[in-house]
Scaffold this motif. Sequence first.
Motif, PDB file in Angstrom:
ATOM      1  N   UNK A  77     -15.747 112.259  92.892  1.00  0.00           N
ATOM      2  CA  UNK A  77     -14.887 111.083  92.755  1.00  0.00           C
ATOM      3  C   UNK A  77     -15.094 110.510  91.359  1.00  0.00           C
ATOM      4  N   UNK A  78     -14.445 111.132  90.384  1.00  0.00           N
ATOM      5  CA  UNK A  78     -14.674 110.775  88.990  1.00  0.00           C
ATOM      6  C   UNK A  78     -14.147 109.385  88.632  1.00  0.00           C
ATOM      7  N   UNK A  79     -13.068 108.967  89.254  1.00  0.00           N
ATOM      8  CA  UNK A  79     -12.534 107.631  88.985  1.00  0.00           C
ATOM      9  C   UNK A  79     -13.513 106.564  89.455  1.00  0.00           C
ATOM     10  N   UNK A  80     -14.050 106.718  90.662  1.00  0.00           N
ATOM     11  CA  UNK A  80     -15.041 105.758  91.173  1.00  0.00           C
ATOM     12  C   UNK A  80     -16.315 105.811  90.331  1.00  0.00           C
ATOM     13  N   UNK A  81     -16.655 106.979  89.829  1.00  0.00           N
ATOM     14  CA  UNK A  81     -17.837 107.105  88.970  1.00  0.00           C
ATOM     15  C   UNK A  81     -17.661 106.283  87.702  1.00  0.00           C
ATOM     16  N   UNK A  82     -16.485 106.380  87.088  1.00  0.00           N
ATOM     17  CA  UNK A  82     -16.214 105.613  85.867  1.00  0.00           C
ATOM     18  C   UNK A  82     -16.262 104.114  86.167  1.00  0.00           C
ATOM     19  N   UNK A  83     -15.674 103.704  87.272  1.00  0.00           N
ATOM     20  CA  UNK A  83     -15.686 102.286  87.645  1.00  0.00           C
ATOM     21  C   UNK A  83     -17.119 101.785  87.805  1.00  0.00           C
ATOM     22  N   UNK A  84     -17.957 102.564  88.475  1.00  0.00           N
ATOM     23  CA  UNK A  84     -19.354 102.172  88.677  1.00  0.00           C
ATOM     24  C   UNK A  84     -20.112 102.129  87.353  1.00  0.00           C
ATOM     25  N   UNK A 105     -22.564 106.549  76.311  1.00  0.00           N
ATOM     26  CA  UNK A 105     -22.088 107.895  75.994  1.00  0.00           C
ATOM     27  C   UNK A 105     -21.690 108.637  77.262  1.00  0.00           C
ATOM     28  N   UNK A 106     -22.473 108.458  78.315  1.00  0.00           N
ATOM     29  CA  UNK A 106     -22.136 109.093  79.596  1.00  0.00           C
ATOM     30  C   UNK A 106     -20.800 108.564  80.118  1.00  0.00           C
ATOM     31  N   UNK A 107     -20.580 107.263  80.017  1.00  0.00           N
ATOM     32  CA  UNK A 107     -19.304 106.685  80.436  1.00  0.00           C
ATOM     33  C   UNK A 107     -18.158 107.300  79.636  1.00  0.00           C
ATOM     34  N   UNK A 108     -18.331 107.424  78.340  1.00  0.00           N
ATOM     35  CA  UNK A 108     -17.293 108.031  77.508  1.00  0.00           C
ATOM     36  C   UNK A 108     -17.030 109.476  77.925  1.00  0.00           C
ATOM     37  N   UNK A 109     -18.086 110.223  78.217  1.00  0.00           N
ATOM     38  CA  UNK A 109     -17.924 111.609  78.670  1.00  0.00           C
ATOM     39  C   UNK A 109     -17.139 111.668  79.969  1.00  0.00           C
ATOM     40  N   UNK A 110     -17.439 110.756  80.880  1.00  0.00           N
ATOM     41  CA  UNK A 110     -16.730 110.731  82.168  1.00  0.00           C
ATOM     42  C   UNK A 110     -15.254 110.379  81.969  1.00  0.00           C
ATOM     43  N   UNK A 111     -14.983 109.463  81.060  1.00  0.00           N
ATOM     44  CA  UNK A 111     -13.588 109.110  80.776  1.00  0.00           C
ATOM     45  C   UNK A 111     -12.852 110.284  80.145  1.00  0.00           C
ATOM     46  N   UNK A 112     -13.532 111.006  79.263  1.00  0.00           N
ATOM     47  CA  UNK A 112     -12.909 112.179  78.656  1.00  0.00           C
ATOM     48  C   UNK A 112     -12.571 113.216  79.721  1.00  0.00           C
ATOM     49  N   UNK A 119      -9.840 105.710  75.476  1.00  0.00           N
ATOM     50  CA  UNK A 119     -10.906 104.892  76.054  1.00  0.00           C
ATOM     51  C   UNK A 119     -12.271 105.506  75.761  1.00  0.00           C
ATOM     52  N   UNK A 120     -12.354 106.816  75.851  1.00  0.00           N
ATOM     53  CA  UNK A 120     -13.617 107.502  75.563  1.00  0.00           C
ATOM     54  C   UNK A 120     -14.023 107.254  74.118  1.00  0.00           C
ATOM     55  N   UNK A 121     -13.066 107.357  73.206  1.00  0.00           N
ATOM     56  CA  UNK A 121     -13.367 107.117  71.788  1.00  0.00           C
ATOM     57  C   UNK A 121     -13.843 105.679  71.566  1.00  0.00           C
ATOM     58  N   UNK A 122     -13.209 104.728  72.229  1.00  0.00           N
ATOM     59  CA  UNK A 122     -13.625 103.329  72.100  1.00  0.00           C
ATOM     60  C   UNK A 122     -15.057 103.144  72.590  1.00  0.00           C
ATOM     61  N   UNK A 123     -15.392 103.777  73.716  1.00  0.00           N
ATOM     62  CA  UNK A 123     -16.759 103.685  74.235  1.00  0.00           C
ATOM     63  C   UNK A 123     -17.749 104.344  73.282  1.00  0.00           C
ATOM     64  N   UNK A 124     -17.384 105.478  72.731  1.00  0.00           N
ATOM     65  CA  UNK A 124     -18.276 106.151  71.780  1.00  0.00           C
ATOM     66  C   UNK A 124     -18.469 105.322  70.513  1.00  0.00           C
TER      67      UNK A 124
END
Length: 174
Positions: A77-84, A105-112, A119-124
Amino acid sequence: MISTRGTRHCFFIGLAMKRLAALASRLDCGEPTRAVAILHRAETATEKAESQAKAFGSYDPSALAYHEGQVRHALGDRTAAVTALQESGRLRESVYRRTRVRYGALLAERKLELGRLDEACADWHQVLDDYPHVQSGRCDDRVQEMLRLIRPHRGTAAARLLEQRARDVVRART
């Protein structure tokens, strides 16, 4: 030994987090139902313990949200993972820069993984804001992984800008 409900809740939460971490690495072995049950028990124990936190301390809510993100990701459940993971970042104290770098960085990887490149680039970029202020091999690994993951997306302006900034930051550290 003093035994109180508050200390028992905190103790249980710590054990539950260790069990969640272990299960997250073994979810492909038929453990997803058990992992979700442990996650719910940990959340319930956290809520109960928070009412007694002033007297006994409590488990860090950002850590619980991080572990939830890891379990959700392992369950697919990648969407729920990103939310968490986003919630974990929101709850984390600002003084924990090294943790912000690693988990950001992990959050950015999950968004990618979800195709959310901008969004991933913004997090990175947020990761790169903190990165010069930490000394950690794990953080170094996360930045190197970011450079590897962003490479296929060089065709976009966001990825090119991120890659150049990351290379400049890494170069300045050496």
